[in-house]
Motif scaffolding. Structure first.
Motif, short mmCIF file in Angstrom:
data_model
loop_
_atom_site.label_atom_id
_atom_site.label_comp_id
_atom_site.label_asym_id
_atom_site.label_seq_id
_atom_site.Cartn_x
_atom_site.Cartn_y
_atom_site.Cartn_z
N MET A 186 20.98 26.54 88.82
CA MET A 186 22.22 26.95 88.23
C MET A 186 21.95 27.48 86.82
N LEU A 187 22.52 28.61 86.52
CA LEU A 187 22.35 29.22 85.21
C LEU A 187 23.30 28.57 84.22
N GLU A 188 22.75 28.11 83.12
CA GLU A 188 23.58 27.46 82.10
C GLU A 188 23.54 28.32 80.85
N LEU A 189 24.71 28.70 80.39
CA LEU A 189 24.80 29.55 79.20
C LEU A 189 25.30 28.73 78.02
N TRP A 190 24.74 28.98 76.87
CA TRP A 190 25.16 28.32 75.63
C TRP A 190 25.50 29.38 74.61
N SER A 191 26.46 29.09 73.79
CA SER A 191 26.76 30.00 72.69
C SER A 191 27.03 29.17 71.45
N ILE A 192 26.73 29.74 70.32
CA ILE A 192 27.00 29.09 69.04
C ILE A 192 27.86 30.05 68.24
N GLU A 193 28.96 29.55 67.74
CA GLU A 193 29.84 30.37 66.92
C GLU A 193 29.92 29.74 65.55
N ILE A 194 29.56 30.50 64.54
CA ILE A 194 29.61 30.01 63.17
C ILE A 194 30.72 30.74 62.45
N LYS A 195 31.68 29.98 61.97
CA LYS A 195 32.78 30.57 61.21
C LYS A 195 32.60 30.19 59.75
N GLY A 196 32.95 31.07 58.89
CA GLY A 196 32.81 30.78 57.47
C GLY A 196 33.72 31.64 56.65
N VAL A 220 24.23 25.16 57.70
CA VAL A 220 23.67 25.04 59.05
C VAL A 220 22.74 23.83 59.11
N ASP A 221 21.97 23.59 58.05
CA ASP A 221 21.08 22.44 58.00
C ASP A 221 21.86 21.13 58.08
#
Length: 66
Positions: free
Chosen positions: A1-11, A24-25
């Protein structure tokens, strides 16, 4: 199964690259916590009610398969 991840950084437009790297650290080291819940589509009316009452802390993610 393909697993997708995304990261959204708002600032904001305030700060520089060093500020961003430090922020981020903090997140990577677990110093910042954002509670979240995954709810089914059937729970959407309840989530809207909680939003209107100002009772949501963090975020709710909608699982359209439930």
């Amino acid at each position: 199964m393909l697993e997708l991840w995304s990261i959204e950084i708002k600032g904001s437009y305030v700060g520089n690259r060093q500020d961003t790297a430090e922020a981020v650290d903090f997140f990577v080291r677990g110093k910042v916590h954002c509670p979240f819940k995954i709810v089914g589509l059937s729970e959407l009316p309840r989530v809207f009610k909680l939003m209107a009452e100002g009772k949501i802390l963090g975020r709710y993610d909608l699982d359209t398969t439930k």
